[in-house]
Motif scaffolding. Structure first.
Motif, PDB file in Angstrom:
ATOM      1  N   PRO A  54     -11.509  10.010   6.793  1.00 37.46           N
ATOM      2  CA  PRO A  54     -11.734  11.452   6.916  1.00 37.46           C
ATOM      3  C   PRO A  54     -11.026  12.035   8.140  1.00 37.46           C
ATOM      4  CG  PRO A  54     -13.803  10.282   6.573  1.00 37.46           C
ATOM      5  CD  PRO A  54     -12.745   9.251   6.854  1.00 37.46           C
ATOM      6  N   GLN A  55     -10.514  13.237   8.015  1.00 34.38           N
ATOM      7  CA  GLN A  55      -9.768  13.901   9.085  1.00 34.38           C
ATOM      8  C   GLN A  55     -10.565  13.949  10.391  1.00 34.38           C
ATOM      9  OE1 GLN A  55      -6.604  14.872   9.053  1.00 34.38           O
ATOM     10  NE2 GLN A  55      -6.710  15.653  11.123  1.00 34.38           N
ATOM     11  N   ALA A 107       0.817  -1.206   0.000  1.00 38.32           N
ATOM     12  CA  ALA A 107       0.000   0.000   0.000  1.00 38.32           C
ATOM     13  C   ALA A 107       0.852   1.257   0.000  1.00 38.32           C
ATOM     14  CB  ALA A 107      -0.913   0.002   1.221  1.00 38.32           C
ATOM     15  N   GLU A 108       0.158   2.365  -0.269  1.00 36.85           N
ATOM     16  CA  GLU A 108       0.761   3.696  -0.188  1.00 36.85           C
ATOM     17  C   GLU A 108      -0.157   4.555   0.662  1.00 36.85           C
ATOM     18  OE1 GLU A 108       2.999   5.818  -3.503  1.00 36.85           O
ATOM     19  OE2 GLU A 108       1.047   6.839  -3.485  1.00 36.85           O
ATOM     20  N   LEU A 109       0.408   5.185   1.679  1.00 39.33           N
ATOM     21  CA  LEU A 109      -0.328   5.978   2.640  1.00 39.33           C
ATOM     22  C   LEU A 109       0.030   7.444   2.452  1.00 39.33           C
ATOM     23  CD1 LEU A 109      -2.152   5.479   5.197  1.00 39.33           C
ATOM     24  CD2 LEU A 109      -0.054   5.547   6.531  1.00 39.33           C
ATOM     25  N   THR A 110      -0.978   8.300   2.255  1.00 39.13           N
ATOM     26  CA  THR A 110      -0.735   9.724   2.049  1.00 39.13           C
ATOM     27  C   THR A 110      -1.680  10.526   2.919  1.00 39.13           C
ATOM     28  OG1 THR A 110      -0.249   9.209  -0.270  1.00 39.13           O
ATOM     29  CG2 THR A 110      -0.479  11.527   0.297  1.00 39.13           C
ATOM     30  N   ARG A 111      -1.145  11.560   3.577  1.00 40.48           N
ATOM     31  CA  ARG A 111      -1.976  12.425   4.421  1.00 40.48           C
ATOM     32  C   ARG A 111      -2.304  13.699   3.671  1.00 40.48           C
ATOM     33  NH1 ARG A 111      -2.436  12.401  10.618  1.00 40.48           N
ATOM     34  NH2 ARG A 111      -4.403  13.496  10.699  1.00 40.48           N
ATOM     35  N   ILE A 123      -6.801  10.883   5.341  1.00 40.47           N
ATOM     36  CA  ILE A 123      -5.711   9.975   4.966  1.00 40.47           C
ATOM     37  C   ILE A 123      -6.210   9.043   3.875  1.00 40.47           C
ATOM     38  CG2 ILE A 123      -4.208   8.113   5.767  1.00 40.47           C
ATOM     39  CD1 ILE A 123      -4.255   9.431   8.541  1.00 40.47           C
ATOM     40  N   LEU A 124      -5.412   8.923   2.818  1.00 40.32           N
ATOM     41  CA  LEU A 124      -5.739   8.050   1.693  1.00 40.32           C
ATOM     42  C   LEU A 124      -4.803   6.845   1.744  1.00 40.32           C
ATOM     43  CD1 LEU A 124      -7.462   7.784  -0.906  1.00 40.32           C
ATOM     44  CD2 LEU A 124      -5.550   8.823  -2.120  1.00 40.32           C
ATOM     45  N   LEU A 125      -5.394   5.659   1.785  1.00 39.81           N
ATOM     46  CA  LEU A 125      -4.637   4.414   1.811  1.00 39.81           C
ATOM     47  C   LEU A 125      -4.967   3.650   0.540  1.00 39.81           C
ATOM     48  CD1 LEU A 125      -2.791   2.463   3.381  1.00 39.81           C
ATOM     49  CD2 LEU A 125      -4.808   1.603   4.520  1.00 39.81           C
ATOM     50  N   GLU A 126      -4.025   3.659  -0.394  1.00 45.91           N
ATOM     51  CA  GLU A 126      -4.216   2.981  -1.681  1.00 45.91           C
ATOM     52  C   GLU A 126      -3.539   1.624  -1.607  1.00 45.91           C
ATOM     53  OE1 GLU A 126      -4.179   6.147  -5.085  1.00 45.91           O
ATOM     54  OE2 GLU A 126      -2.603   6.657  -3.630  1.00 45.91           O
ATOM     55  N   ARG A 127      -4.347   0.557  -1.725  1.00 46.91           N
ATOM     56  CA  ARG A 127      -3.852  -0.811  -1.589  1.00 46.91           C
ATOM     57  C   ARG A 127      -3.818  -1.512  -2.933  1.00 46.91           C
ATOM     58  NH1 ARG A 127      -7.898  -3.431   2.308  1.00 46.91           N
ATOM     59  NH2 ARG A 127      -9.351  -2.294   1.002  1.00 46.91           N
TER      60      ARG A 127
END
Length: 185
Positions: free
Chosen positions: A104-105, A82-86, A91-95
C-alpha cells in the motif's frame, strides 16, 4: 563393497544436511510469524497506473535494515521472476509461481537502489529496494532486480507515503526544447 558403503554414507550425510536446513528454515519462519503477520490484500481499486510495469527478478523480502535477514514466512523468501507496477494506491508485485504482493502507498517509507539484497549481490545500484511497513508495524525491504535498470530513476523519484501524483500518460509533460527522450524530473 567398500565403495558402495562410502557412497551410501555420503548420500545419507547429504540428506541429513538438507533436512537440517529445512528444519532451520521452518524454525526461522515460526520466529518471524508474529512480526510479519498477514500481508495486505490487493484492493479492488488500484487507482491510476503511475509507472509502466517493469519485469525482472524478485530477490526476496528481508527484515529491515538487514539486507541479508531473509523473511522465511510463507513464500516471501523465495526468488521468482516478477513484474512490478506502481499504481496510485500502491505497488503491485506479481511473482511467477508465488502469491502476489501488494504494498500500500501509505506503507512505503523509501524506494532506493542498492548493490545487494537478500544474498543477491549485483553491480552498484543493481537492485531496486522498497522499504515498507507491514500492518504489524514491522519494516521490511522487498528487493527487485529489473531486466531494464534504466527505469530505476523513475521508481526512486516517485513519491513515498500517502501522496497524489499524476498517472502514466497524463498530459503533464512540459516541452524543454530538447526532446531526446532523457527527461529530467
Amino acid at each position: 563393497m567398500e565403495r558402495t558403503l562410502q557412497v551410501l554414507l555420503l548420500l545419507a550425510l547429504f540428506c541429513l544436511c538438507l533436512w537440517l536446513m529445512y528444519r532451520a528454515w521452518q524454525k526461522k519462519a515460526r520466529k518471524q510469524a508474529d512480526a510479519i503477520g498477514e500481508l495486505p490484500v490487493v484492493p479492488a481499486e488500484l487507482g491510476a497506473q503511475l509507472l509502466e510495469p517493469a519485469t525482472g527478478l524478485y530477490t526476496g523480502t528481508t527484515m529491515a535494515p538487514s539486507w541479508q535477514n531473509r523473511v522465511a514466512v510463507g513464500d516471501l523468501g523465495f526468488r521468482a521472476t516478477a513484474e512490478l507496477t506502481r499504481f496510485e494506491h500502491g505497488i503491485l508485485l506479481e511473482r511467477s509461481g508465488a502469491a502476489v504482493i501488494w504494498i500500500p502507498q501509505e506503507s512505503i517509507t523509501a524506494v532506493r537502489t542498492e548493490r545487494g539484497h537478500a544474498g543477491k549481490v549485483m553491480t552498484q545500484d543493481g537492485v531496486l529496494v522498497i522499504r515498507w511497513k507491514l500492518p504489524t508495524g514491522t519494516e521490511v525491504d522487498t528487493g527487485f532486480r529489473g531486466d531494464d535498470k534504466t527505469v530505476y530513476p523513475a521508481w526512486t523519484a516517485a513519491p513515498t507515503g500517502a501522496t497524489t501524483t499524476e498517472p502514466v500518460g497524463a498530459d503533464t509533460h512540459e516541452p524543454t526544447g530538447t526532446e531526446t527522450g532523457d527527461e529530467t524530473a
